[in-house]
Design a protein around this motif. Sequence first.
Motif, PDB file in Angstrom:
ATOM      1  N   GLN A 410       0.815  -1.211   0.000  1.00 51.67           N
ATOM      2  CA  GLN A 410       0.000   0.000   0.000  1.00 51.67           C
ATOM      3  C   GLN A 410       0.850   1.263   0.000  1.00 51.67           C
ATOM      4  OE1 GLN A 410      -2.736  -0.406   3.308  1.00 51.67           O
ATOM      5  NE2 GLN A 410      -4.168  -1.658   2.131  1.00 51.67           N
ATOM      6  N   TYR A 411       1.954   1.248   0.711  1.00 52.68           N
ATOM      7  CA  TYR A 411       2.822   2.430   0.748  1.00 52.68           C
ATOM      8  C   TYR A 411       3.543   2.640  -0.577  1.00 52.68           C
ATOM      9  CZ  TYR A 411       2.351   3.661   5.683  1.00 52.68           C
ATOM     10  OH  TYR A 411       1.867   4.098   6.880  1.00 52.68           O
ATOM     11  N   SER A 412       3.869   1.565  -1.277  1.00 53.83           N
ATOM     12  CA  SER A 412       4.643   1.681  -2.511  1.00 53.83           C
ATOM     13  C   SER A 412       3.788   2.051  -3.722  1.00 53.83           C
ATOM     14  CB  SER A 412       5.377   0.365  -2.806  1.00 53.83           C
ATOM     15  OG  SER A 412       4.456  -0.693  -2.993  1.00 53.83           O
ATOM     16  N   ALA A 413       2.451   1.905  -3.616  1.00 50.20           N
ATOM     17  CA  ALA A 413       1.576   2.204  -4.752  1.00 50.20           C
ATOM     18  C   ALA A 413       1.440   3.711  -4.955  1.00 50.20           C
ATOM     19  CB  ALA A 413       0.199   1.578  -4.526  1.00 50.20           C
ATOM     20  N   VAL A 414       1.282   4.127  -6.217  1.00 44.81           N
ATOM     21  CA  VAL A 414       1.090   5.547  -6.540  1.00 44.81           C
ATOM     22  C   VAL A 414      -0.267   6.017  -6.033  1.00 44.81           C
ATOM     23  CG1 VAL A 414       0.916   7.236  -8.402  1.00 44.81           C
ATOM     24  CG2 VAL A 414       2.579   5.364  -8.560  1.00 44.81           C
ATOM     25  N   LYS A 415      -1.284   5.208  -6.270  1.00 51.18           N
ATOM     26  CA  LYS A 415      -2.627   5.471  -5.768  1.00 51.18           C
ATOM     27  C   LYS A 415      -3.056   4.308  -4.887  1.00 51.18           C
ATOM     28  CE  LYS A 415      -4.215   8.066  -9.837  1.00 51.18           C
ATOM     29  NZ  LYS A 415      -5.245   8.135 -10.907  1.00 51.18           N
ATOM     30  N   THR A 416      -3.875   4.609  -3.914  1.00 45.48           N
ATOM     31  CA  THR A 416      -4.402   3.556  -3.050  1.00 45.48           C
ATOM     32  C   THR A 416      -5.881   3.359  -3.349  1.00 45.48           C
ATOM     33  OG1 THR A 416      -2.829   3.933  -1.254  1.00 45.48           O
ATOM     34  CG2 THR A 416      -4.923   2.896  -0.677  1.00 45.48           C
ATOM     35  N   GLU A 417      -6.233   2.153  -3.745  1.00 41.42           N
ATOM     36  CA  GLU A 417      -7.644   1.806  -3.875  1.00 41.42           C
ATOM     37  C   GLU A 417      -8.043   1.017  -2.634  1.00 41.42           C
ATOM     38  OE1 GLU A 417     -10.856  -0.421  -6.829  1.00 41.42           O
ATOM     39  OE2 GLU A 417      -8.708  -0.655  -7.185  1.00 41.42           O
ATOM     40  N   VAL A 418      -8.853   1.650  -1.813  1.00 42.73           N
ATOM     41  CA  VAL A 418      -9.289   0.994  -0.580  1.00 42.73           C
ATOM     42  C   VAL A 418     -10.162  -0.209  -0.951  1.00 42.73           C
ATOM     43  CG1 VAL A 418     -10.525   1.283   1.593  1.00 42.73           C
ATOM     44  CG2 VAL A 418      -9.275   3.216   0.596  1.00 42.73           C
ATOM     45  N   PRO A 419      -9.801  -1.415  -0.514  1.00 46.09           N
ATOM     46  CA  PRO A 419     -10.644  -2.582  -0.828  1.00 46.09           C
ATOM     47  C   PRO A 419     -12.057  -2.401  -0.279  1.00 46.09           C
ATOM     48  CG  PRO A 419      -8.504  -3.265   0.043  1.00 46.09           C
ATOM     49  CD  PRO A 419      -8.601  -1.790   0.255  1.00 46.09           C
ATOM     50  N   ALA A 420     -13.044  -2.867  -1.016  1.00 39.85           N
ATOM     51  CA  ALA A 420     -14.433  -2.778  -0.530  1.00 39.85           C
ATOM     52  C   ALA A 420     -14.597  -3.543   0.779  1.00 39.85           C
ATOM     53  CB  ALA A 420     -15.383  -3.316  -1.592  1.00 39.85           C
ATOM     54  N   THR A 421     -13.802  -4.597   0.948  1.00 40.62           N
ATOM     55  CA  THR A 421     -13.886  -5.393   2.181  1.00 40.62           C
ATOM     56  C   THR A 421     -13.274  -4.679   3.386  1.00 40.62           C
ATOM     57  OG1 THR A 421     -11.830  -6.481   1.495  1.00 40.62           O
ATOM     58  CG2 THR A 421     -13.895  -7.607   0.977  1.00 40.62           C
ATOM     59  N   TRP A 422     -12.482  -3.621   3.141  1.00 40.11           N
ATOM     60  CA  TRP A 422     -11.790  -2.935   4.236  1.00 40.11           C
ATOM     61  C   TRP A 422     -12.777  -2.340   5.232  1.00 40.11           C
ATOM     62  CZ3 TRP A 422     -11.823   2.136   5.971  1.00 40.11           C
ATOM     63  CH2 TRP A 422     -10.828   2.471   6.884  1.00 40.11           C
ATOM     64  N   PHE A 423     -13.900  -1.838   4.754  1.00 36.52           N
ATOM     65  CA  PHE A 423     -14.853  -1.181   5.646  1.00 36.52           C
ATOM     66  C   PHE A 423     -15.411  -2.152   6.685  1.00 36.52           C
ATOM     67  CE2 PHE A 423     -14.716   1.309   1.775  1.00 36.52           C
ATOM     68  CZ  PHE A 423     -14.591   2.598   2.265  1.00 36.52           C
ATOM     69  N   GLY A 424     -15.466  -3.422   6.336  1.00 34.28           N
ATOM     70  CA  GLY A 424     -15.962  -4.413   7.277  1.00 34.28           C
ATOM     71  C   GLY A 424     -15.112  -4.544   8.531  1.00 34.28           C
ATOM     72  N   ILE A 425     -13.822  -4.226   8.432  1.00 37.46           N
ATOM     73  CA  ILE A 425     -12.955  -4.364   9.604  1.00 37.46           C
ATOM     74  C   ILE A 425     -13.248  -3.300  10.651  1.00 37.46           C
ATOM     75  CG2 ILE A 425     -11.142  -5.273   8.102  1.00 37.46           C
ATOM     76  CD1 ILE A 425      -9.531  -2.710   8.736  1.00 37.46           C
ATOM     77  N   LEU A 426     -13.946  -2.214  10.249  1.00 35.37           N
ATOM     78  CA  LEU A 426     -14.230  -1.147  11.200  1.00 35.37           C
ATOM     79  C   LEU A 426     -15.085  -1.651  12.355  1.00 35.37           C
ATOM     80  CD1 LEU A 426     -14.960   1.739   8.666  1.00 35.37           C
ATOM     81  CD2 LEU A 426     -12.893   1.416  10.037  1.00 35.37           C
ATOM     82  N   ASN A 427     -16.036  -2.532  12.057  1.00 33.82           N
ATOM     83  CA  ASN A 427     -16.868  -3.107  13.107  1.00 33.82           C
ATOM     84  C   ASN A 427     -16.011  -3.799  14.162  1.00 33.82           C
ATOM     85  OD1 ASN A 427     -18.472  -6.116  13.556  1.00 33.82           O
ATOM     86  ND2 ASN A 427     -19.408  -4.258  14.340  1.00 33.82           N
ATOM     87  N   SER A 428     -15.096  -4.630  13.701  1.00 37.23           N
ATOM     88  CA  SER A 428     -14.233  -5.355  14.629  1.00 37.23           C
ATOM     89  C   SER A 428     -13.275  -4.424  15.352  1.00 37.23           C
ATOM     90  CB  SER A 428     -13.441  -6.417  13.857  1.00 37.23           C
ATOM     91  OG  SER A 428     -14.310  -7.254  13.149  1.00 37.23           O
ATOM     92  N   LEU A 429     -12.764  -3.435  14.633  1.00 33.95           N
ATOM     93  CA  LEU A 429     -11.840  -2.473  15.243  1.00 33.95           C
ATOM     94  C   LEU A 429     -12.510  -1.731  16.390  1.00 33.95           C
ATOM     95  CD1 LEU A 429      -9.172  -0.795  15.194  1.00 33.95           C
ATOM     96  CD2 LEU A 429     -10.371   0.769  13.650  1.00 33.95           C
ATOM     97  N   PHE A 430     -13.733  -1.268  16.162  1.00 28.85           N
ATOM     98  CA  PHE A 430     -14.439  -0.534  17.204  1.00 28.85           C
ATOM     99  C   PHE A 430     -14.780  -1.438  18.389  1.00 28.85           C
ATOM    100  CE2 PHE A 430     -15.969   2.322  13.568  1.00 28.85           C
ATOM    101  CZ  PHE A 430     -14.975   3.262  13.824  1.00 28.85           C
ATOM    102  N   ILE A 431     -15.066  -2.712  18.123  1.00 35.62           N
ATOM    103  CA  ILE A 431     -15.364  -3.634  19.226  1.00 35.62           C
ATOM    104  C   ILE A 431     -14.112  -3.896  20.053  1.00 35.62           C
ATOM    105  CG2 ILE A 431     -15.832  -6.071  19.707  1.00 35.62           C
ATOM    106  CD1 ILE A 431     -18.205  -5.952  18.037  1.00 35.62           C
ATOM    107  N   ILE A 432     -12.981  -4.144  19.366  1.00 38.97           N
ATOM    108  CA  ILE A 432     -11.731  -4.372  20.079  1.00 38.97           C
ATOM    109  C   ILE A 432     -11.402  -3.172  20.962  1.00 38.97           C
ATOM    110  CG2 ILE A 432      -9.231  -4.692  19.803  1.00 38.97           C
ATOM    111  CD1 ILE A 432      -9.897  -6.210  17.186  1.00 38.97           C
ATOM    112  N   SER A 433     -11.708  -1.970  20.465  1.00 42.08           N
ATOM    113  CA  SER A 433     -11.392  -0.742  21.209  1.00 42.08           C
ATOM    114  C   SER A 433     -12.375  -0.500  22.352  1.00 42.08           C
ATOM    115  CB  SER A 433     -11.421   0.467  20.251  1.00 42.08           C
ATOM    116  OG  SER A 433     -10.549   0.288  19.166  1.00 42.08           O
ATOM    117  N   CYS A 434     -13.649  -0.784  22.126  1.00 37.39           N
ATOM    118  CA  CYS A 434     -14.688  -0.389  23.076  1.00 37.39           C
ATOM    119  C   CYS A 434     -15.156  -1.508  24.011  1.00 37.39           C
ATOM    120  CB  CYS A 434     -15.894   0.162  22.323  1.00 37.39           C
ATOM    121  SG  CYS A 434     -15.529   1.602  21.283  1.00 37.39           S
ATOM    122  N   ALA A 435     -14.938  -2.766  23.638  1.00 40.65           N
ATOM    123  CA  ALA A 435     -15.456  -3.873  24.440  1.00 40.65           C
ATOM    124  C   ALA A 435     -14.954  -3.864  25.883  1.00 40.65           C
ATOM    125  CB  ALA A 435     -15.129  -5.208  23.771  1.00 40.65           C
ATOM    126  N   PRO A 436     -13.662  -3.581  26.139  1.00 41.11           N
ATOM    127  CA  PRO A 436     -13.223  -3.576  27.546  1.00 41.11           C
ATOM    128  C   PRO A 436     -13.956  -2.536  28.388  1.00 41.11           C
ATOM    129  CG  PRO A 436     -11.335  -3.664  26.058  1.00 41.11           C
ATOM    130  CD  PRO A 436     -12.532  -3.372  25.213  1.00 41.11           C
TER     131      PRO A 436
END
Length: 587
Positions: A410-436
């Motif tokens: 991702q760092y070496s690419a000229v442009k970054t195309e965010v994968p459509a699946t990337w948005f799905g990780i936000l759910n898990s990220l917020f749970i990992i952060s907020c669950a405790p």
Amino acid sequence: MHTSLETKDDFFSSKVLGHPAGLFVLFFTEMWERFSYYGMRALLVLFLTSSILGDNPGWGWPREHALAIYGSYTSLAYLTPILGGYIADRFLGYRWAVIIGAFLMTLGHLSMAFEFNPIFMYLGLCLLVLGNGFFKPNMTSILSHMYKKHPEKKDGAYTIFYMGVNCGSFLGMLLCGYIGEKIGWSYGFGLAGIFMFVGMLQFYFTKNIFGSIGLKPVKNEDTVDEDEHPAEAKRNPFSIFDIVLIVFIAVIGLVWIINDPYSKVSGHTVFNFSVGKLSGDNFAIISALSLFIFVLIKRIVQYTPQLRDKMIVVIVLAFVAIFFWASFEQAGGSMTIFAKDYTARILEGNSKIIFNVANTLITIIPLTIISYVLFKLFRQTFSKFALGNIILAVGFAIIWCMVIYMLKNQYSAVKTEVPATWFGILNSLFIISCAPIVSKLWESKYSPTATVKNGIGMILLGIGFAALAYGSSSIPAGAKVASVSMIWLILAYFFHTMAELFISPIGLSYLSKLVPGRMIGIMFGIWYLALAIGNKIAGTMGGMIDKITAQYSMSTFFLIFTLIPVSLGIFIMLLTPIIKKLMHGVK
């Protein structure tokens, strides 16, 4: 003779972060299973709807067809735990059910790696459904038995366990999604299978940490809880009439779920008849649901008043869960389509730099935290369960290598195309952060009642869809593509995550408190039936995205998922006094 760090009566003698070490064995086993499930789920709809031409061809299906098979798969994945819970309760025991389920799912992902052949794809989905039926209810049953004498710790334990679920879904969607979209669908599906196999081996070689919990059931064993009222402990076996009806309902429901995508894809239907104005498939499913409600009422009235009241509470919570999952599971369906076709995902310049830095932080920091938990578990368990720990460590080493490879590209690419699946990780990220934080709230004196938790959760779910409705207001009716800002999907996933924390793990915890231990396996199966219905509704409603957006607008589509959860959330909170009385002191 079973080597164990804990005894049956003293699971808290060896702690990791304030909980038994066995909880974190379940944590990591569930993490690998969710890695495989969500990793594959992130790819399924995208693969089915991707063009049959190009560097990474899919099957080129219409959205309605893809979401029909998505809804049927996720529905069946929650339906089979009813059978899996029963078999484990009567014959296998929880441990062997988990191992068999993990092995079947490993084979399923391996089969899906041959995605160019429809036979292997459908076989893979079938094996995943069967494997999940053995795996899912029995993991939570082990956890419930571990905390039988520590009910005050259950809400916190289930929330931590739920962090394991979301650590797995985070890594699965991140890595399987990236590999599947950027390199090839087969590699993404295959990667899910590799880590399911790691999870199976890790659990197998560490299973004795649970002492006598989860062993094969003993005939004529006394399974009545010590604190259960003698009248409630009286057996209430299923009659032959009950069993015949249940089998009939199950067969009709199973055929209907499979027939839905089959009829859309092939143009043929199993229910080739009509009754009045009802089509054959609608008549069949309405009849099956009516019979199920009849059996449920018939069973409930046969229990003692106190147990009957508690079971009514479980049914109310399950009813809320149906509507929650019908909306929440748009994440793998219509929201994935929204991310792919209606969201601006090509980034360059400062936007690219900001995304790359943010993506690095949200990837490395959670993975570091999970690795820290792994280290804490090693300190408690390595001396007696070395092989299981080594397998777990190898799995994490592979994960770290893949993450570094992904970030480097991702760092070496000229442009970054965010994968459509990337948005799905936000759910898990917020749970990992907020669950405790939420876990501590549930253990404090400020913990609200079950209905208030469910009500707030449904309102938060509706707010998330309101953000999408507002963000998509500029999309013309019938548009197939657009470039809406990413911020609306990010906000939606945040509010949906908070809703999930208020509803999903709490439902499992209350079920384990309200239902006697002798009924726990089958009742977990009934709970997953509610999830199955919700998931099928999610696929059906998500499949209407093209019709609704063509006739009305994209905003209208998301407003439907705003109004229903908010209305139900307010209603369930109004029931608080009644539900509190029916719970008979259970907190």
